[in-house]
Design an enzyme around this catalytic site. Structure first.
Site, PDB file in Angstrom:
ATOM      1  N   CYS A   1       0.813  -1.222   0.000  1.00 39.04           N
ATOM      2  CA  CYS A   1       0.000   0.000   0.000  1.00 39.04           C
ATOM      3  C   CYS A   1       0.846   1.271   0.000  1.00 39.04           C
ATOM      4  O   CYS A   1       0.328   2.350  -0.289  1.00 39.04           O
ATOM      5  CB  CYS A   1      -0.929   0.016   1.202  1.00 39.04           C
TER       6      CYS A   1
ATOM      7  N   HIS B   1      -3.451   7.315   2.243  1.00 34.37           N
ATOM      8  CA  HIS B   1      -3.790   5.989   1.733  1.00 34.37           C
ATOM      9  C   HIS B   1      -5.181   5.641   2.250  1.00 34.37           C
ATOM     10  O   HIS B   1      -5.502   5.897   3.407  1.00 34.37           O
ATOM     11  CB  HIS B   1      -2.751   4.980   2.236  1.00 34.37           C
TER      12      HIS B   1
ATOM     13  N   ASN C   1     -10.112  -0.114  -0.733  1.00 29.06           N
ATOM     14  CA  ASN C   1      -8.649  -0.041  -0.650  1.00 29.06           C
ATOM     15  C   ASN C   1      -8.060  -0.652  -1.925  1.00 29.06           C
ATOM     16  O   ASN C   1      -8.098  -1.868  -2.107  1.00 29.06           O
ATOM     17  CB  ASN C   1      -8.190  -0.812   0.593  1.00 29.06           C
TER      18      ASN C   1
HETATM   19  O1  UT7 Z   1      -4.023  -1.167   3.444  1.00 29.76           O
HETATM   20  C1  UT7 Z   1      -3.009  -1.917   3.973  1.00 29.76           C
HETATM   21  C2  UT7 Z   1      -3.082  -2.141   5.412  1.00 29.76           C
HETATM   22  N1  UT7 Z   1      -4.354  -2.651   5.834  1.00 29.76           N
HETATM   23  C3  UT7 Z   1      -5.060  -1.930   6.694  1.00 29.76           C
HETATM   24  O2  UT7 Z   1      -4.705  -0.822   7.034  1.00 29.76           O
HETATM   25  C4  UT7 Z   1      -6.294  -2.578   7.288  1.00 29.76           C
HETATM   26  C5  UT7 Z   1      -6.298  -2.399   8.777  1.00 29.76           C
HETATM   27  N2  UT7 Z   1      -7.360  -3.126   9.441  1.00 29.76           N
HETATM   28  C6  UT7 Z   1      -8.660  -2.786   9.345  1.00 29.76           C
HETATM   29  O3  UT7 Z   1      -9.010  -1.885   8.599  1.00 29.76           O
HETATM   30  C7  UT7 Z   1      -9.642  -3.489  10.239  1.00 29.76           C
HETATM   31  O4  UT7 Z   1      -8.920  -4.279  11.150  1.00 29.76           O
HETATM   32  C8  UT7 Z   1     -10.671  -4.385   9.503  1.00 29.76           C
HETATM   33  C9  UT7 Z   1     -11.644  -3.510   8.714  1.00 29.76           C
HETATM   34  C10 UT7 Z   1      -9.951  -5.350   8.569  1.00 29.76           C
HETATM   35  C11 UT7 Z   1     -11.477  -5.184  10.511  1.00 29.76           C
HETATM   36  O5  UT7 Z   1     -12.076  -4.312  11.445  1.00 29.76           O
HETATM   37  P1  UT7 Z   1     -11.881  -4.538  13.009  1.00 29.76           P
HETATM   38  O6  UT7 Z   1     -12.688  -3.508  13.671  1.00 29.76           O
HETATM   39  O7  UT7 Z   1     -10.406  -4.549  13.301  1.00 29.76           O
HETATM   40  O8  UT7 Z   1     -12.519  -5.941  13.219  1.00 29.76           O
HETATM   41  P2  UT7 Z   1     -11.900  -7.288  13.824  1.00 29.76           P
HETATM   42  O9  UT7 Z   1     -11.090  -8.004  12.786  1.00 29.76           O
HETATM   43  O10 UT7 Z   1     -11.251  -7.012  15.152  1.00 29.76           O
HETATM   44  O11 UT7 Z   1     -13.221  -8.079  14.093  1.00 29.76           O
HETATM   45  C12 UT7 Z   1     -14.217  -7.609  15.022  1.00 29.76           C
HETATM   46  C13 UT7 Z   1     -15.448  -8.483  14.905  1.00 29.76           C
HETATM   47  C14 UT7 Z   1     -15.113  -9.962  14.902  1.00 29.76           C
HETATM   48  O12 UT7 Z   1     -16.151 -10.645  15.564  1.00 29.76           O
HETATM   49  P3  UT7 Z   1     -15.920 -11.212  17.052  1.00 29.76           P
HETATM   50  O13 UT7 Z   1     -14.756 -12.131  16.937  1.00 29.76           O
HETATM   51  O14 UT7 Z   1     -15.632  -9.986  17.868  1.00 29.76           O
HETATM   52  O15 UT7 Z   1     -17.215 -11.871  17.344  1.00 29.76           O
HETATM   53  C15 UT7 Z   1     -15.123 -10.319  13.443  1.00 29.76           C
HETATM   54  O16 UT7 Z   1     -15.415 -11.690  13.220  1.00 29.76           O
HETATM   55  O17 UT7 Z   1     -16.092  -8.230  13.660  1.00 29.76           O
HETATM   56  C16 UT7 Z   1     -16.243  -9.445  12.930  1.00 29.76           C
HETATM   57  N3  UT7 Z   1     -16.122  -9.179  11.506  1.00 29.76           N
HETATM   58  C17 UT7 Z   1     -17.173  -8.886  10.711  1.00 29.76           C
HETATM   59  N4  UT7 Z   1     -18.479  -8.772  10.953  1.00 29.76           N
HETATM   60  C18 UT7 Z   1     -19.281  -8.458   9.912  1.00 29.76           C
HETATM   61  C19 UT7 Z   1     -14.987  -9.141  10.766  1.00 29.76           C
HETATM   62  N5  UT7 Z   1     -15.285  -8.845   9.497  1.00 29.76           N
HETATM   63  C20 UT7 Z   1     -16.631  -8.699   9.437  1.00 29.76           C
HETATM   64  C21 UT7 Z   1     -17.514  -8.378   8.393  1.00 29.76           C
HETATM   65  N6  UT7 Z   1     -18.824  -8.267   8.675  1.00 29.76           N
HETATM   66  N7  UT7 Z   1     -17.091  -8.169   7.122  1.00 29.76           N
END
Ligand code: UT7
Length: 333
Positions: free
Chosen positions: A117, A257, A287
């Site tokens: 990225c 970004h 992204n």
């Molecule tokens: O561009 C290059 C670098 N990449 C980035 O900068 C991305 C950085 N990371 C992020 O943007 C975020 O971490 C994500 C958008 C990928 C995920 O968001 P988050 O708030 O960090 O969610 P998480 O992975 O901690 O998951 C929280 C909860 C989980 O459920 P439990 O385990 O708490 O019950 C996930 O299973 O949200 C759940 N979850 C979803 N729910 C509905 C994860 N993805 C989804 C989804 N829809 N698509």
């Protein structure tokens, strides 16, 4: 006027594929919903490149052809093409080589650069060196990714984020103080476990097993990457302002970004820059990895005035991150 040659962006081209993949459509592939995606990332839709045999080079070709037309440039005048991409058409040859051929840049030399990225910023700084030394007069830097080629549409944690697109800028010498002023680029290879593609490289070549294990798709430990992204992207953005004695008032625009709306907001907050100066198009493209920053420049080009101080900042796989301070070089209409 000054004697110092700086690398100025003298034009921007871009391309996003026609196909729009909405949050609603994703609800049909994985257990997710529009509310979750919108509130956690700011993304409403992304573009997907469809069509047999079309790779990243196809989008680069479109973006660069637009750039050549906008800047009135004969492709034979181009000295160098640099393509930042994590999704090249082939492991080799370089996508940039294919683009040269597609656009008729028969006098250019070209290569790919891979910094996920942060690729566009790495490319911009690399290309700028060739202008600043006086070696070259016209350098094209492309940021492009066909993320849909490495995304697992059964993995809700990654498939909601990424999209496809390409953006390109022309770099030319400037002696009027506009152009690239400063940059900070950083790398930390210890980021490997949190964001990578497990197979298909020399460490783990493709096999039936790697395909069956779905190891050719992006693996991301989102929450960890998120924390590193906030700390580092905000950190370098504040650092580049500080060492150039820029206050928030001096900054015309932040071009971040586009990985997650919340990372962008945290960066702006750390810089003390008001939301009206933060350029965001993540809602419509998601992204697009190396393409996000040039696509923001492309979308918002008409806003920029000659002399505007622009801070660009990125964070990505590697880990890689960085910030660039640019004085915009032209008024577009
Ligand atoms: O561009 C290059 C670098 N990449 C980035 O900068 C991305 C950085 N990371 C992020 O943007 C975020 O971490 C994500 C958008 C990928 C995920 O968001 P988050 O708030 O960090 O969610 P998480 O992975 O901690 O998951 C929280 C909860 C989980 O459920 P439990 O385990 O708490 O019950 C996930 O299973 O949200 C759940 N979850 C979803 N729910 C509905 C994860 N993805 C989804 C989804 N829809 N698509």
């Amino acid at each position: 006027m000054s004697n110092k040659i700086r690398a100025a962006i003298t034009g921007v081209g871009g391309y996003v594929p026609e196909y729009v993949l909405t949050n609603k459509e994703l609800e049909g592939f994985v257990e997710t919903n529009d509310d979750w995606i919108t509130s956690r990332t700011g993304i409403k839709e992304r573009r997907i490149l469809k069509g047999e045999g079309l790779g990243t080079s196809h989008m680069c070709e479109k973006a660069v052809k637009e750039l050549l037309a906008k800047t009135n440039t004969d492709p034979k005048e181009v000295d160098m093409i640099l393509c930042a991409t994590a999704t090249p058409d082939f492991i080799f040859p370089a996508t940039a080589n294919l683009v040269c051929d597609m656009i008729g840049a028969s006098n250019a030399f070209s290569f790919d650069l891979q910094a996920a990225c942060s690729g566009f910023l790495y490319g911009l700084v690399t290309g700028a060196q060739f202008i600043e030394t006086g070696k070259y007069k016209k350098v094209i830097v492309i940021g492009a990714d066909k993320m849909s080629s490495i995304i697992d549409y059964q993995d809700r944690k990654t498939c909601i984020i990424f999209g496809d697109g390409a953006g390109a800028v022309m770099l030319e010498p400037s002696t009027d103080e506009t152009g690239l002023q400063d940059s900070i680029l950083r790398t930390d290879g210890a980021g490997l476990p949190y964001l990578h593609l497990k197979a298909g490289g020399s460490r783990r070549p493709s096999s039936i097993e790697t395909v069956q294990n779905r190891e050719h798709y992006v693996f991301q430990e989102g929450a960890t990457v998120f924390k590193f992204a906030v700390t580092n992207m905000a950190g370098v953005s504040a650092e580049i302002m500080e060492r150039n004695n820029l206050t928030a008032d001096d900054v015309a625009y932040l071009v971040p970004h586009q990985a997650n709306r919340r990372i962008i907001d945290a960066t702006a907050e750390r810089m003390g820059v008001g939301s009206e100066k933060v350029l965001i198009n993540i809602g419509k493209y998601g992204n697009t990895t190396a393409a996000t920053i040039p696509l923001v420049l492309w979308d918002f080009e008409k806003k920029f005035k000659k002399g505007d101080n622009i801070i660009m900042a990125a964070f990505g796989g590697g880990f890689t991150w960085g910030a660039c301070y640019l004085k915009w070089s032209y008024n577009s209409n």
